[in-house]
Scaffold this active site. Structure first.
Site, PDB file in Angstrom:
ATOM      1  N   CYS A  89     -35.650 116.972  -0.450  1.00 10.06           N
ATOM      2  CA  CYS A  89     -36.836 116.766   0.398  1.00 10.06           C
ATOM      3  C   CYS A  89     -38.017 116.291  -0.436  1.00 10.06           C
ATOM      4  O   CYS A  89     -38.245 116.760  -1.550  1.00 10.06           O
ATOM      5  CB  CYS A  89     -37.180 118.068   1.123  1.00 10.06           C
ATOM      6  N   CYS A  93     -43.461 122.018  -0.764  1.00 13.53           N
ATOM      7  CA  CYS A  93     -43.626 123.418  -0.349  1.00 13.53           C
ATOM      8  C   CYS A  93     -43.192 124.335  -1.515  1.00 13.53           C
ATOM      9  O   CYS A  93     -42.025 124.298  -1.929  1.00 13.53           O
ATOM     10  CB  CYS A  93     -42.788 123.708   0.891  1.00 13.53           C
ATOM     11  N   CYS A  96     -39.897 126.455  -1.613  1.00 10.37           N
ATOM     12  CA  CYS A  96     -38.658 125.904  -1.047  1.00 10.37           C
ATOM     13  C   CYS A  96     -37.710 125.321  -2.096  1.00 10.37           C
ATOM     14  O   CYS A  96     -38.059 124.379  -2.812  1.00 10.37           O
ATOM     15  CB  CYS A  96     -38.994 124.834  -0.009  1.00 10.37           C
ATOM     16  N   CYS A 133     -29.706 127.309  15.497  1.00 14.30           N
ATOM     17  CA  CYS A 133     -30.824 126.545  14.929  1.00 14.30           C
ATOM     18  C   CYS A 133     -30.296 125.645  13.817  1.00 14.30           C
ATOM     19  O   CYS A 133     -29.483 126.089  13.002  1.00 14.30           O
ATOM     20  CB  CYS A 133     -31.869 127.488  14.343  1.00 14.30           C
ATOM     21  N   CYS A 165     -32.067 125.053  18.828  1.00 19.39           N
ATOM     22  CA  CYS A 165     -33.351 124.908  18.138  1.00 19.39           C
ATOM     23  C   CYS A 165     -33.143 123.970  16.959  1.00 19.39           C
ATOM     24  O   CYS A 165     -32.093 124.021  16.317  1.00 19.39           O
ATOM     25  CB  CYS A 165     -33.814 126.284  17.659  1.00 19.39           C
ATOM     26  N   CYS A 225     -41.317 127.427  18.242  1.00 23.04           N
ATOM     27  CA  CYS A 225     -40.960 128.497  17.319  1.00 23.04           C
ATOM     28  C   CYS A 225     -41.841 128.293  16.094  1.00 23.04           C
ATOM     29  O   CYS A 225     -41.716 127.278  15.392  1.00 23.04           O
ATOM     30  CB  CYS A 225     -39.480 128.381  16.963  1.00 23.04           C
ATOM     31  N   ARG A 297     -39.314 137.299  15.244  1.00 24.13           N
ATOM     32  CA  ARG A 297     -38.021 137.165  14.546  1.00 24.13           C
ATOM     33  C   ARG A 297     -38.130 137.649  13.111  1.00 24.13           C
ATOM     34  O   ARG A 297     -38.891 137.090  12.318  1.00 24.13           O
ATOM     35  CB  ARG A 297     -37.564 135.701  14.549  1.00 24.13           C
TER      36      ARG A 297
HETATM   37  S1  SF4 Z   1     -39.821 123.683   3.588  1.00 21.80           S
HETATM   38 FE1  SF4 Z   1     -38.450 122.613   2.118  1.00 21.80          FE
HETATM   39  S2  SF4 Z   1     -37.205 121.283   3.406  1.00 21.80           S
HETATM   40 FE2  SF4 Z   1     -38.974 121.900   4.653  1.00 21.80          FE
HETATM   41  S3  SF4 Z   1     -40.508 120.302   4.339  1.00 21.80           S
HETATM   42 FE3  SF4 Z   1     -40.929 121.890   2.790  1.00 21.80          FE
HETATM   43  S4  SF4 Z   1     -39.771 121.216   0.954  1.00 21.80           S
HETATM   44 FE4  SF4 Z   1     -38.961 120.077   2.717  1.00 21.80          FE
END
Ligand code: SF4
Length: 359
Positions: A89, A93, A96, A133, A165, A225, A297
């Site tokens: 990705c 974040c 993540c 999901c 979802c 959600c 949740r």
């Molecule tokens: S949470 Fe992870 S998968 Fe989702 S947008 Fe952020 S970096 Fe990408």
């Protein structure tokens, strides 16, 4: 205990929203005394702060009462979350492992084959899940071949008569409409944390971007959600900030995931302290009170919790869990372990699991 809702004037008269008292036990107890099971969207941040900071056992007791007025407290929805497009990705974040920016050992994979996803959904249904999901590690859903494949997957899973979802990143109005037409029940898009703290966690998109997606989801007729993560380094005030944003949306989210940070080696938040159960309980109980009809949740972080700790979360108002051994890329208790916990606690799922499952 129960009094009418929307009693802001009363609250102010009694002083629960005055700044110097916020966080005091007295202000918290007064705020809890005015809790109602009737949904409100006019919460003031000070009111939510007073509830959030109330003595913990009183907070849990008040949340448990609201829970019983709005829901069958013996029923817990099981959802299963599958990563249909893992890793690589472009976003940053900080929590993540799927971000391509961090060296976490999670490799970028292709979109899963629709048959494999269908088989996983069937398996989840057999194990008692009523909601399936699917997550893709994308910045946003774009009008392209991969999005068309996701629509095909949605149609197939929908044929199992489960709630469907998806979480595909940011979403424009057209993509939202097409997902709804394909049969998506709900779109997950977490705010993660309070607005002020947000840019310490993510810099590649703004809080407003997230809110815009949520509005597109609602406008398309899907349910929302939306929740957050505890343990990112945020303060209690940031948690209240998040709850305030959620509880003052034009409609409360139908579903509010409360996650404990799962610390993954290689991510910037790998060295954060482990989230304490007491922090989760405050978050869950306050969410239950300020969004009484929502499904709250209990999401990531259950692997680190004992059955007794999870029992407290259910008492505080959690009405749903994610089942299956993996939550996207991190560990989660298996179906058998959850079945045992449900038996001990006298909880039931929304659908009866089959005797033997494939999972
Ligand atoms: S949470 Fe992870 S998968 Fe989702 S947008 Fe952020 S970096 Fe990408």
């Amino acid at each position: 205990m129960r009094q009418s809702c929307g009693s802001q004037a009363l609250l102010e008269n009694q002083g629960a929203s005055t700044t110097d008292e916020i966080g005091s036990d007295a202000a918290g107890l007064r705020a809890l005394n005015m809790v109602s099971a009737v949904p409100r969207m006019d919460w003031k941040k000070e009111e939510i702060a007073a509830i959030f900071n109330a003595p913990l056992l009183e907070l849990i007791f008040a949340a448990a009462k609201v829970h019983r007025e709005c829901h069958d407290s013996t029923a817990v929805q099981q959802c299963t979350l599958l990563s249909i497009k893992t890793g690589g990705c472009s976003e940053d974040c900080s929590y993540c492992p799927q971000s391509a920016r961090y060296d976490t050992g999670v490799k970028a994979e292709k979109l899963l084959d629709p048959e494999a996803v269908y088989a996983a959904a069937q398996c989840a249904k057999n194990a008692g899940s009523t909601r399936f999901c699917m997550g893709a590690a994308w910045r946003e859903a774009r009008d392209n071949n991969q999005f068309d494949q996701v629509l095909d997957i949605v149609r197939k899973v929908k044929s199992l008569d489960m709630e469907v979802c998806v979480t595909l990143g940011m979403l424009g109005p057209d993509e939202a409409r097409r997902l709804k037409e394909a049969g998506v029940t709900a779109y997950n898009h977490n705010l993660d944390t309070g607005e002020e703290f947000y840019d310490k966690i993510i810099t590649t998109r703004t809080y407003q971007d997230r809110l815009d997606t949520i509005n597109n989801v609602r406008d398309a007729g899907m349910s929302v959600c939306c929740g957050g993560i505890v343990g990112l380094g945020e303060t209690p005030a940031d948690r209240v900030d998040l709850l305030h944003t959620l509880a003052t949306m034009r409609e409360h989210p139908e579903s509010v995931p409360v996650n404990a940070l799962v610390r993954v080696e290689g991510t910037p938040l790998a060295d954060q302290p482990q989230v304490e159960i007491w922090e989760m309980l405050r978050m869950i109980a306050t969410a239950r009170i300020v969004m009484p009809r929502a499904r709250v949740r209990l999401s990531a972080g259950r692997l680190q919790m004992s059955h007794a700790e999870q029992a407290l979360c259910f008492l505080a108002g959690a009405s749903s869990i994610f089942t299956g051994e993996k939550l996207l890329t991190t560990g989660n208790p298996g179906y058998d372990e959850d079945r045992e916990m449900f038996q001990i606690l006298g909880l039931k799922t929304l659908s009866t699991p089959k005797e033997s499952t494939c999972c």
